[in-house]
Enzyme design. Structure first.
Site, PDB file in Angstrom:
ATOM      1  N   CYS A 161       0.841  -1.215  -0.068  1.00  0.00           N
ATOM      2  CA  CYS A 161       0.041  -0.033  -0.007  1.00  0.00           C
ATOM      3  C   CYS A 161       0.944   1.233   0.128  1.00  0.00           C
ATOM      4  O   CYS A 161       0.284   2.540  -0.121  1.00  0.00           O
ATOM      5  CB  CYS A 161      -0.973  -0.059   1.183  1.00  0.00           C
ATOM      6  SG  CYS A 161      -1.753  -1.587   1.717  1.00  0.00           S
ATOM      7  N   HIS A 293      -4.062   7.144   6.233  1.00  0.00           N
ATOM      8  CA  HIS A 293      -4.083   5.690   5.419  1.00  0.00           C
ATOM      9  C   HIS A 293      -5.367   5.337   5.810  1.00  0.00           C
ATOM     10  O   HIS A 293      -6.017   4.731   4.609  1.00  0.00           O
ATOM     11  CB  HIS A 293      -3.069   4.858   6.105  1.00  0.00           C
ATOM     12  CG  HIS A 293      -3.028   3.607   5.336  1.00  0.00           C
ATOM     13  ND1 HIS A 293      -2.628   3.658   3.890  1.00  0.00           N
ATOM     14  CD2 HIS A 293      -3.059   2.463   5.655  1.00  0.00           C
ATOM     15  CE1 HIS A 293      -2.670   2.258   3.635  1.00  0.00           C
ATOM     16  NE2 HIS A 293      -2.820   1.689   4.596  1.00  0.00           N
ATOM     17  N   GLU A 304      -3.109   4.015  13.657  1.00  0.00           N
ATOM     18  CA  GLU A 304      -2.616   5.400  13.272  1.00  0.00           C
ATOM     19  C   GLU A 304      -2.899   6.607  13.636  1.00  0.00           C
ATOM     20  O   GLU A 304      -2.144   7.695  13.842  1.00  0.00           O
ATOM     21  CB  GLU A 304      -3.337   5.417  11.827  1.00  0.00           C
ATOM     22  CG  GLU A 304      -3.030   6.574  10.914  1.00  0.00           C
ATOM     23  CD  GLU A 304      -3.381   6.438   9.444  1.00  0.00           C
ATOM     24  OE1 GLU A 304      -3.017   7.285   8.837  1.00  0.00           O
ATOM     25  OE2 GLU A 304      -4.419   5.627   9.158  1.00  0.00           O
ATOM     26  N   LYS A 325     -10.727   6.624   1.532  1.00  0.00           N
ATOM     27  CA  LYS A 325     -10.897   5.417   0.880  1.00  0.00           C
ATOM     28  C   LYS A 325     -12.338   4.965   0.798  1.00  0.00           C
ATOM     29  O   LYS A 325     -12.506   4.103   0.126  1.00  0.00           O
ATOM     30  CB  LYS A 325     -10.119   4.455   1.874  1.00  0.00           C
ATOM     31  CG  LYS A 325      -8.455   4.686   1.599  1.00  0.00           C
ATOM     32  CD  LYS A 325      -7.868   3.314   2.366  1.00  0.00           C
ATOM     33  CE  LYS A 325      -6.515   3.453   1.942  1.00  0.00           C
ATOM     34  NZ  LYS A 325      -5.561   4.597   2.193  1.00  0.00           N
ATOM     35  N   HIS A 330      -9.598   1.250  -1.292  1.00  0.00           N
ATOM     36  CA  HIS A 330      -8.098   0.987  -1.115  1.00  0.00           C
ATOM     37  C   HIS A 330      -7.628   0.421  -2.326  1.00  0.00           C
ATOM     38  O   HIS A 330      -7.619  -0.923  -2.463  1.00  0.00           O
ATOM     39  CB  HIS A 330      -7.822  -0.034   0.095  1.00  0.00           C
ATOM     40  CG  HIS A 330      -6.665  -0.061   0.692  1.00  0.00           C
ATOM     41  ND1 HIS A 330      -5.496   0.531   0.027  1.00  0.00           N
ATOM     42  CD2 HIS A 330      -6.125  -0.444   1.928  1.00  0.00           C
ATOM     43  CE1 HIS A 330      -4.384   0.259   0.674  1.00  0.00           C
ATOM     44  NE2 HIS A 330      -4.849  -0.303   1.713  1.00  0.00           N
ATOM     45  N   PHE A 389       1.317  -3.190   4.420  1.00  0.00           N
ATOM     46  CA  PHE A 389       1.638  -4.425   5.057  1.00  0.00           C
ATOM     47  C   PHE A 389       3.062  -4.497   4.579  1.00  0.00           C
ATOM     48  O   PHE A 389       3.776  -4.154   3.535  1.00  0.00           O
ATOM     49  CB  PHE A 389       1.067  -5.405   3.944  1.00  0.00           C
ATOM     50  CG  PHE A 389      -0.462  -5.924   4.579  1.00  0.00           C
ATOM     51  CD1 PHE A 389      -0.831  -5.429   5.567  1.00  0.00           C
ATOM     52  CD2 PHE A 389      -1.083  -6.836   3.852  1.00  0.00           C
ATOM     53  CE1 PHE A 389      -2.496  -5.612   5.905  1.00  0.00           C
ATOM     54  CE2 PHE A 389      -2.580  -7.153   4.253  1.00  0.00           C
ATOM     55  CZ  PHE A 389      -3.041  -6.436   5.298  1.00  0.00           C
TER      56      PHE A 389
END
Length: 403
Positions: A161, A293, A304, A325, A330, A389
Site C-alpha cells: 500500500c 491511511h 494510526e 478511501k 483502497h 503491509f
C-alpha cells in the site's frame, strides 16, 4: 539541492476518468463503491468494491484491447496522458531528462488470473503468449516511458500500500539531487479480479457493509483500483517552460517497522511522519490537513491515530484528518498516488474532504475525522500517509508554492 514542484496530475478511479472526477467525488462525498460479482468465487462474501464504472470502462474500451497491455498498464498510461497534458509537456521535454517511477502491488493481475484459471480449471495449454510482459511489475512504468519517449531512469516500487507514495517520494529525491529534470511518478493497480478478491476475503479485513474509517462501528476496508500520476519537475525546469505550478513537494519520509508483517507499529509510523517534517523543515503545527491511511479496519485506525497524536499532539488541534478511501476504495499499490492527488487538491482548494459513512466517535480512537462533510482549512502545507503491509511507511508533504 533543487526545489521540486508538481505541474500536472492525472487519475483513473472509481469516481471516473480524470482528476476533476476524483476530486468531485472526494470533496462532495460521492462514493465510487458499487456492487461487484465474480462468477469464479462460490459463496462470495463481500459484494462491493470501488471498481471502475461501466462508463469509464466504455471510455477505455479501445485502450483495453491493446494486445500487450494488462489493464494496470492502461490505467497508468491514461493517467500519465492526463498529467502530461495539464503540465503542457511536448515531445522535446522527455528524453534522458525525464524519468518514470510507477509503483504497483499486484502488477498484471487480470492477465495472471485469466491464465491461471485457463490452465488450472480448463486444463488448456494454449495461454496468452504475451502473458509475461503483461504480468511483470514494471510493465506500467515501461509503457509510460515508451508512450512519451522518457528515456531517463525507470523504477517500480512494489511495497504494497506504500508503492504509490514511495514512487512519488523516490522521484522527489532524485529530482532534488539533480539526477533528472522531470519525472512521471505515481502508482497503478488493476486488482479487482476473482483470484485477488478471494484471497483478500480470506484475510477477513474487508467489510461486507460500508467502509467507515475511524468510526466506532468500523469493520473493514473496501478494495479499489485505478491510477494516479504526477508530473514532477525541478523548479528550474518548470520556470524555464513557463509551466503552471500546482504545488511544491517539500518533504518525504519512509521507514520500516521490522516487526509484524501485517500490523503497523505506531512508533515507526510517527517516526516516518517526523522524518517527512524534518525533511520539509516544518513544525507539525504548519500542517493543516492529513490524508490518513485510514483503512477502516478495527486495529489499523487505532494504531494510526496513536501515531498522529505522537506527532501532532494529543488533541490534534489545528489539523484536520480524514480518510478518502470510502470514496475511491483502497487501491493498494495505487492508493498513495490517488490520495496524493486528493491531498494536493485539498491544498489548492483549501478544503478538507470528508470521511464518509462515519457514525460515532470511538473512545479508543477519540477522533472526529472530518465526519461526512468537507471542512474549510487555512494552511500552507498538507500531508499524505501510507502504512503498508510488510511494515513499510511513507509520508509525503506538499506545500503551496510561494515563488
Amino acid at each position: 539541492m533543487n526545489r521540486v514542484v508538481v505541474t500536472g496530475m492525472g487519475a483513473v478511479s472509481a469516481c471516473g476518468l480524470g482528476v476533476p472526477a476524483l476530486w468531485s467525488g472526494a470533496v462532495n462525498g460521492d462514493s465510487g463503491v458499487r456492487p461487484v460479482d465474480f462468477p469464479a468465487i462460490e459463496n462470495q462474501r463481500v459484494g462491493t468494491a470501488a471498481s471502475l464504472s461501466d462508463q469509464t470502462l466504455s471510455d477505455l474500451s479501445e485502450a483495453l484491447k491493446h494486445r500487450m497491455r494488462d489493464p494496470v498498464a492502461v490505467y497508468a498510461v491514461t493517467a500519465a496522458e492526463q498529467a502530461v497534458a495539464q503540465a503542457g509537456l511536448g515531445e522535446g521535454d522527455f528524453g534522458d531528462a525525464c524519468g518514470v517511477v510507477v509503483g504497483s502491488g499486484f502488477g498484471g493481475a487480470k492477465t495472471l488470473d485469466d491464465n491461471y484459471f485457463t490452465f488450472a480449471v480448463d486444463r488448456k495449454m494454449r495461454l496468452d503468449p504475451m502473458a509475461v510482459p503483461k504480468i511483470m511489475m514494471n510493465a506500467s512504468a515501461s509503457w509510460v516511458s515508451m508512450e512519451f519517449g522518457a528515456t531517463g531512469p525507470i523504477y517500480t516500487p512494489s511495497t504494497a500500500c506504500s508503492s504509490g507514495s514511495q514512487a512519488i517520494g523516490l522521484a522527489y529525491q532524485m529530482l532534488k539531487s539533480g539526477a533528472m529534470q522531470r519525472c512521471l511518478a505515481g502508482g497503478s493497480e488493476a486488482c479487482l479480479v476473482g483470484g485477488v478478491f478471494r484471497v483478500w476475503e480470506l484475510l477477513r479485513v474487508m467489510t461486507a457493509d460500508k467502509n467507515r474509517p475511524f468510526s466506532k462501528d468500523r469493520n473493514g476496508m473496501t478494495l479499489g483500483e485505478g491510477a494516479g500520476i504526477l508530473v514532477m519537475e525541478t523548479l528550474e525546469s518548470a520556470r524555464a517552460r513557463g509551466a503552471e505550478i500546482l504545488c511544491e513537494v517539500v518533504g518525504y519520509g519512509t521507514n520500516s517497522d521490522a516487526g509484524d508483517l501485517l500490523r503497523p507499529d505506531p512508533q515507526r509510523a510517527s517516526a516516518c511522519m517526523t522524518l517527512a517534517l524534518q525533511d520539509a523543515g516544518l513544525d507539525p503545527s504548519a500542517v493543516g490537513y492529513v490524508n490518513a491511511h485510514g483503512t477502516g479496519t478495527v486495529a489499523n485506525d487505532v494504531t494510526e491515530v496513536g501515531a498522529l497524536r505522537a506527532v501532532f499532539g494529543d488533541t490534534l488541534d489545528g489539523v484536520e484528518v480524514s480518510s478518502t478511501k470510502p470514496i475511491h476504495g483502497h487501491a493498494l499499490g495505487a492508493a498513495g498516488a490517488i490520495e496524493a492527488v486528493v491531498t494536493i487538491k485539498a491544498l489548492r482548494h483549501q478544503m478538507a474532504p470528508p470521511t464518509i459513512n462515519f457514525n460515532e466517535v470511538d473512545p479508543k480512537v477519540n477522533l472526529d475525522p472530518v465526519a461526512n462533510t468537507a471542512r474549510p482549512i487555512d494552511t500552507g502545507a498538507v500531508m499524505s500517509n501510507s502504512l503498508a503491509f510488510g511494515g513499510i511507511n511513507a509520508s509525503l508533504i506538499f506545500a503551496r508554492f510561494d515563488g
